[in-house]
Design an enzyme around this catalytic site. Structure first.
Site, PDB file in Angstrom:
ATOM      1  N   LYS A 110     -10.013   7.707   2.589  1.00 21.58           N
ATOM      2  CA  LYS A 110      -8.892   7.342   3.457  1.00 21.58           C
ATOM      3  C   LYS A 110      -8.585   8.399   4.524  1.00 21.58           C
ATOM      4  O   LYS A 110      -7.942   8.090   5.517  1.00 21.58           O
ATOM      5  CB  LYS A 110      -7.637   7.062   2.620  1.00 21.58           C
ATOM      6  N   LYS A 191     -16.422  -2.810  -1.945  1.00 19.29           N
ATOM      7  CA  LYS A 191     -15.476  -3.523  -2.794  1.00 19.29           C
ATOM      8  C   LYS A 191     -14.585  -4.458  -1.957  1.00 19.29           C
ATOM      9  O   LYS A 191     -14.250  -4.119  -0.817  1.00 19.29           O
ATOM     10  CB  LYS A 191     -14.692  -2.428  -3.540  1.00 19.29           C
ATOM     11  N   LYS A 194      -7.976  -5.332   0.610  1.00 11.84           N
ATOM     12  CA  LYS A 194      -6.962  -5.946   1.470  1.00 11.84           C
ATOM     13  C   LYS A 194      -7.101  -5.435   2.899  1.00 11.84           C
ATOM     14  O   LYS A 194      -6.603  -6.042   3.826  1.00 11.84           O
ATOM     15  CB  LYS A 194      -5.548  -5.576   0.965  1.00 11.84           C
TER      16      LYS A 194
HETATM   17  P1  TYM Z   1      -4.368  -1.490  -5.667  1.00 11.84           P
HETATM   18  O1  TYM Z   1      -3.053  -1.993  -5.169  1.00 11.84           O
HETATM   19  O2  TYM Z   1      -5.366  -1.043  -4.660  1.00 11.84           O
HETATM   20  O3  TYM Z   1      -5.088  -2.594  -6.558  1.00 11.84           O
HETATM   21  C1  TYM Z   1      -4.421  -3.264  -7.598  1.00 11.84           C
HETATM   22  C2  TYM Z   1      -5.328  -3.461  -8.792  1.00 11.84           C
HETATM   23  O4  TYM Z   1      -6.415  -4.318  -8.449  1.00 11.84           O
HETATM   24  C3  TYM Z   1      -7.664  -3.682  -8.754  1.00 11.84           C
HETATM   25  N1  TYM Z   1      -8.639  -4.059  -7.700  1.00 11.84           N
HETATM   26  C4  TYM Z   1      -9.847  -4.589  -7.942  1.00 11.84           C
HETATM   27  N2  TYM Z   1     -10.466  -4.916  -9.089  1.00 11.84           N
HETATM   28  C5  TYM Z   1     -11.708  -5.452  -8.996  1.00 11.84           C
HETATM   29  N3  TYM Z   1     -12.357  -5.671  -7.803  1.00 11.84           N
HETATM   30  C6  TYM Z   1     -11.756  -5.335  -6.622  1.00 11.84           C
HETATM   31  N4  TYM Z   1     -12.391  -5.577  -5.482  1.00 11.84           N
HETATM   32  C7  TYM Z   1     -10.445  -4.772  -6.657  1.00 11.84           C
HETATM   33  N5  TYM Z   1      -9.573  -4.367  -5.702  1.00 11.84           N
HETATM   34  C8  TYM Z   1      -8.459  -3.926  -6.357  1.00 11.84           C
HETATM   35  C9  TYM Z   1      -7.357  -2.191  -8.721  1.00 11.84           C
HETATM   36  O5  TYM Z   1      -8.271  -1.456  -9.501  1.00 11.84           O
HETATM   37  C10 TYM Z   1      -5.952  -2.149  -9.308  1.00 11.84           C
HETATM   38  O6  TYM Z   1      -6.005  -2.175 -10.716  1.00 11.84           O
HETATM   39  N6  TYM Z   1      -3.524   3.177  -7.227  1.00 11.84           N
HETATM   40  C11 TYM Z   1      -3.347   1.794  -7.572  1.00 11.84           C
HETATM   41  C12 TYM Z   1      -1.893   1.386  -7.781  1.00 11.84           C
HETATM   42  C13 TYM Z   1      -1.136   2.199  -8.785  1.00 11.84           C
HETATM   43  C14 TYM Z   1      -1.296   2.148 -10.190  1.00 11.84           C
HETATM   44  C15 TYM Z   1      -0.310   3.046 -10.730  1.00 11.84           C
HETATM   45  C16 TYM Z   1      -2.153   1.437 -11.039  1.00 11.84           C
HETATM   46  C17 TYM Z   1      -0.128   3.103  -8.524  1.00 11.84           C
HETATM   47  N7  TYM Z   1       0.364   3.590  -9.685  1.00 11.84           N
HETATM   48  C18 TYM Z   1      -0.198   3.254 -12.100  1.00 11.84           C
HETATM   49  C19 TYM Z   1      -2.025   1.649 -12.425  1.00 11.84           C
HETATM   50  C20 TYM Z   1      -1.064   2.539 -12.937  1.00 11.84           C
HETATM   51  C21 TYM Z   1      -3.904   0.949  -6.433  1.00 11.84           C
HETATM   52  O7  TYM Z   1      -4.006   1.390  -5.329  1.00 11.84           O
HETATM   53  O8  TYM Z   1      -4.127  -0.361  -6.762  1.00 11.84           O
END
Ligand code: TYM
Length: 327
Positions: A110, A191, A194
């Site tokens: 990023k 991957k 969004k």
């Molecule tokens: P985020 O918002 O990017 O994504 C949310 C969840 O979706 C999963 N994910 C995917 N799984 C499979 N294939 C994909 N292409 C894909 N894109 C997204 C992500 O692995 C995630 O589980 N850092 C985290 C948010 C967060 C969090 C936390 C998660 C903040 N605090 C505490 C767990 C516990 C994130 O950016 O997720």
């Protein structure tokens, strides 16, 4: 077991978020005590429009409920409604090394090409560790891309426990075998995300039926003349087979067998219908919930319950660190 996970309110969920994370959230709620958070403080690590952010917070909360999470049995809440997340993040930051943060691949991606980037982007994993450790979490269901973040959370928890025994529960990540990494429809080596500029690289949970059919039709394949699973040499069709399998509940072997002698056209047509059928009830529930008063009432109730749990942990943490006036 105590379960915690979060999703950033940076847009409508796509099927990668759903298959990698949200589906697990729903399964886990049957036998566990779960907290599912809308992590709005993480969303401001990159520039955001305040009006859009507010809407996305409600979109994500409504989608949590629309996929089947029961806000009465479990806790759905918004991160910034519980200020202890930021307070614990500071304490953890004092127990995290800049060297380990600079090895985080998400930070490297990023901030790539930027001379300078927000410090919040650098310390993002520490806030995530605070989210998890604040609730004495045993298990964190996430997609594969979060593996490094779970590892650093565990490292920080162990480090603090070595200084002050019994401060944190050391959590485990929970990753699915299938669906843990759903790839882009236009490039099977990246991957699904969004933030990709190409809207046909993903399918959002709220896309209309024609958009879904079009996205599947446009999806990259290869020049072989059969449908087969081979992640290494045929990543595009393997990704489509994974999506088919997790949405339909059929094994990949069975799908391959059903498609013997068929071309990509027929396979993609079926896949589009499988996705549409699976997403239809989610979309219908979302429409009901999104503009209902119930949504905000549930979030307020969720924040209160999360706050009470967080307060207990913070008291223990502050006592162990010797912080505050009286214990
Ligand atoms: P985020 O918002 O990017 O994504 C949310 C969840 O979706 C999963 N994910 C995917 N799984 C499979 N294939 C994909 N292409 C894909 N894109 C997204 C992500 O692995 C995630 O589980 N850092 C985290 C948010 C967060 C969090 C936390 C998660 C903040 N605090 C505490 C767990 C516990 C994130 O950016 O997720």
């Amino acid at each position: 077991m105590r379960i915690f996970s979060g999703v950033q309110p940076t847009g409508i969920f796509h099927i990668g978020d759903y298959l990698g994370a949200l589906k697990q959230f729903v399964q886990l709620q049957e036998e566990n005590h779960c907290l599912y958070c809308v992590v709005d403080l993480h969303a401001i690590t990159l520039p955001t429009d305040p009006k859009v952010l507010k809407e996305h917070i409600l979109d994500v909360a409504a989608l949590y409920m629309a996929v089947g999470i029961d806000p009465k049995k479990q806790i759905i809440f918004v991160q910034s409604d519980v200020p202890y997340h930021s307070e614990l993040a500071w304490i953890l930051m004092c127990n995290t090394y800049t060297g380990e943060l600079s090895r985080m691949t998400q930070y490297k991606d990023k901030s790539k090409g930027e001379e300078s980037s927000p410090a919040g982007l650098f310390t993002y994993p520490v806030l995530m560790a605070a989210d998890i450790l604040l609730y004495d979490t045993d298990t964190v269901p996430v997609g594969n891309d979060q593996k490094q973040h779970i590892e650093i959370t565990r490292d920080i928890a162990v480090r603090v426990n070595n200084k002050f025994p019994g401060t944190f529960v050391v959590p485990e990540g929970r990753f699915l075998k299938e669906g843990a990494r759903i790839m882009s429809l236009d490039d099977p080596l990246t991957k699904m995300s969004k933030s990709s500029p190409n809207p046909f690289s993903r399918i959002s949970l709220l896309d209309d039926e024609d958009t879904i059919r079009k996205a599947v039709k446009k999806a990259t394949t290869d020049s072989f003349d059969n449908i087969a699973y081979d992640e290494k040499n045929r990543p595009a069709v393997s990704n489509l087979l994974t999506i088919y399998s997790v949405f339909s509940g059929m094994t990949i072997e069975k799908i391959v067998k059903l498609n013997e002698g068929k071309g990509y056209g027929a396979f993609k047509k079926d896949l589009g219908e499988v996705i549409i059928t699976a997403l239809r009830p989610i979309k219908e529930r979302y429409e009901e919930i999104r503009n209902s008063e119930e949504l905000v009432v549930c979030l307020r109730d969720g924040s209160e319950r999360a706050y009470a749990l967080a307060e207990k942990t913070m008291k223990r943490v502050k006592d162990n660190f010797g912080l505050g006036t009286v214990s």
